[in-house]
Scaffold this motif. Structure first.
Motif, PDB file in Angstrom:
ATOM      1  N   CYS A 267      -5.760  -3.771   2.041  1.00 49.58           N
ATOM      2  CA  CYS A 267      -5.616  -4.735   0.941  1.00 49.58           C
ATOM      3  C   CYS A 267      -5.137  -5.666   0.922  1.00 49.58           C
ATOM      4  CB  CYS A 267      -5.058  -3.786  -0.783  1.00 49.58           C
ATOM      5  SG  CYS A 267      -4.802  -4.518  -1.854  1.00 49.58           S
TER       6      CYS A 267
ATOM      7  N   HIS B 216      -6.099   0.063  -6.965  1.00 48.20           N
ATOM      8  CA  HIS B 216      -6.376   0.606  -6.432  1.00 48.20           C
ATOM      9  C   HIS B 216      -8.272   1.295  -6.276  1.00 48.20           C
ATOM     10  CE1 HIS B 216      -2.605   1.700  -7.026  1.00 48.20           C
ATOM     11  NE2 HIS B 216      -2.944   2.209  -8.038  1.00 48.20           N
TER      12      HIS B 216
ATOM     13  N   SER C 190      -2.232  -3.916 -10.291  1.00 47.62           N
ATOM     14  CA  SER C 190      -2.376  -2.700  -8.782  1.00 47.62           C
ATOM     15  C   SER C 190      -3.883  -2.975  -8.613  1.00 47.62           C
ATOM     16  CB  SER C 190      -2.549  -1.236  -9.240  1.00 47.62           C
ATOM     17  OG  SER C 190      -3.221  -1.609 -10.489  1.00 47.62           O
TER      18      SER C 190
ATOM     19  N   LEU D  20      -6.778   4.987  -2.689  1.00 51.99           N
ATOM     20  CA  LEU D  20      -5.638   4.715  -1.815  1.00 51.99           C
ATOM     21  C   LEU D  20      -4.867   2.888  -2.523  1.00 51.99           C
ATOM     22  CD1 LEU D  20      -7.683   4.203   1.265  1.00 51.99           C
ATOM     23  CD2 LEU D  20      -6.339   5.859   0.534  1.00 51.99           C
ATOM     24  N   ARG D  21      -4.240   3.335  -2.642  1.00 50.81           N
ATOM     25  CA  ARG D  21      -3.000   2.451  -3.740  1.00 50.81           C
ATOM     26  C   ARG D  21      -2.824   1.318  -3.654  1.00 50.81           C
ATOM     27  NH1 ARG D  21       1.820   5.943  -5.781  1.00 50.81           N
ATOM     28  NH2 ARG D  21       1.513   7.452  -3.907  1.00 50.81           N
ATOM     29  N   CYS D  22      -3.371   0.163  -3.958  1.00 50.43           N
ATOM     30  CA  CYS D  22      -2.621  -1.080  -4.190  1.00 50.43           C
ATOM     31  C   CYS D  22      -1.612  -1.542  -5.186  1.00 50.43           C
ATOM     32  CB  CYS D  22      -3.423  -1.806  -3.721  1.00 50.43           C
ATOM     33  SG  CYS D  22      -3.406  -3.072  -2.835  1.00 50.43           S
TER      34      CYS D  22
ATOM     35  N   GLY E 181      -1.979  -5.737   2.989  1.00 49.34           N
ATOM     36  CA  GLY E 181      -0.598  -4.641   2.829  1.00 49.34           C
ATOM     37  C   GLY E 181      -0.949  -4.258   4.420  1.00 49.34           C
TER      38      GLY E 181
ATOM     39  N   THR F   7      -3.843   1.879   4.823  1.00 50.80           N
ATOM     40  CA  THR F   7      -3.573   2.689   4.919  1.00 50.80           C
ATOM     41  C   THR F   7      -4.426   3.627   6.072  1.00 50.80           C
ATOM     42  OG1 THR F   7      -3.083   2.551   2.086  1.00 50.80           O
ATOM     43  CG2 THR F   7      -4.113   5.018   3.176  1.00 50.80           C
TER      44      THR F   7
ATOM     45  N   TRP G  18     -10.723  -5.083  -0.324  1.00 54.56           N
ATOM     46  CA  TRP G  18     -10.046  -4.257   0.333  1.00 54.56           C
ATOM     47  C   TRP G  18     -10.953  -4.505   1.312  1.00 54.56           C
ATOM     48  CZ3 TRP G  18      -6.673  -0.290   0.591  1.00 54.56           C
ATOM     49  CH2 TRP G  18      -5.714   0.197  -0.961  1.00 54.56           C
TER      50      TRP G  18
ATOM     51  N   GLN H 240       0.861  -1.038   0.061  1.00 56.90           N
ATOM     52  CA  GLN H 240       0.187  -0.061   0.058  1.00 56.90           C
ATOM     53  C   GLN H 240       0.659   0.666  -0.201  1.00 56.90           C
ATOM     54  OE1 GLN H 240      -3.394  -1.750   2.860  1.00 56.90           O
ATOM     55  NE2 GLN H 240      -3.773  -0.434   2.154  1.00 56.90           N
TER      56      GLN H 240
END
Lengths: 111, 116
Positions: free
Chosen positions: B91, B75, B73, B21-23, B107, B110, B35, B6
């Motif tokens: 994630c 996200h 990815s 939110l990035r994964c 992860g 976040t 998620w 993450q």
């Protein structure tokens, strides 16, 4: 229906002691998994049980053990506690791999 | 080894603003993607999941995520956040273990902080 229930909610132990954490799955769920969540990190897989048999084990020492009972409830045991075992221990139950239902966890503090 | 990254440990955002939110994940096999959200002093709640099919999946509370296979990815996005979205978001990928069963790899999380 009741969700996944875990007991106790909080626990304080000292180094070297042993602890038993309990989990009751959602009615009808035969699979129970245990995860450890250290503060500031994501949960880490400890065990999975299905029909009373261990189906998977994560990278944890032999001090960690678990079992599942005929009613599908489960216990997680940790022997010879270390400070680093302080964490939130999460139990999850499921019918299928696609959806796990998590309990609120047991917060273990080792002093 | 399989891993989930993450990219942001904390994301501050104002109420009604959009958020992503990035994964990223690493996997050489087909995986299921998830998620989860965790509110203070609570367990994890499933927001959404990708199993197969359409790469855009919609979840609860207005969240959606898109799987990008080439970039590995997944996200998470929401077009307009509320104060109540303040929580920790995880994630995860589901990986097979022996006997046809699966485990989740998470992860680090976040923390989404929504400000008025």
């Amino acid at each position: 229906d009741a969700g996944v229930t875990q007991s106790p909610t909080h626990l304080i132990k000292t180094r070297g002691q042993q602890v038993t954490l309990r989990c009751s799955p959602i009615s009808g769920h035969k699979s129970v998994s245990w995860y450890q969540q250290v503060l500031g990190q994501g949960p880490q897989f400890i065990f999975q049980y299905y029909e009373k048999e261990e189906r998977g084990r994560g990278n944890f020492p032999d001090r960690f053990s678990a079992r599942q009972f005929p009613n599908y409830s489960s216990e997680l045991n940790v022997n010879a506690l270390l400070l680093g075992d302080s964490a939130l221990y999460l139990c999850a139950s499921s019918r299928t791999v696609e959806k796990l239902f998590f309990g609120s966890g047991t917060q273990l503090s080792v002093l | 080894a399989q891993s989930v990254t993450q990219l942001d440990s904390q994301v501050p955002v104002f109420e009604e603003a959009p958020v992503e939110l990035r994964c990223n994940y690493s996997s050489s096999v087909s995986v299921y993607l998830f998620w989860y959200v965790q509110y203070p002093n609570q367990g994890l709640q499933l927001l959404l999941k990708y199993l197969s099919g359409s790469t855009l999946v919609k979840g609860i509370n207005g969240f959606e995520a898109e799987r990008n296979k080439s970039q590995t990815s997944f996200h998470l996005r929401k077009p307009s956040v509320h104060i109540s979205d303040t929580a920790e978001y995880f994630c995860a990928v589901s990986l097979p273990i022996s006997g046809g069963y699966n485990k989740l790899i998470f992860g680090a999380g976040t923390r989404l902080a929504v400000h008025p």
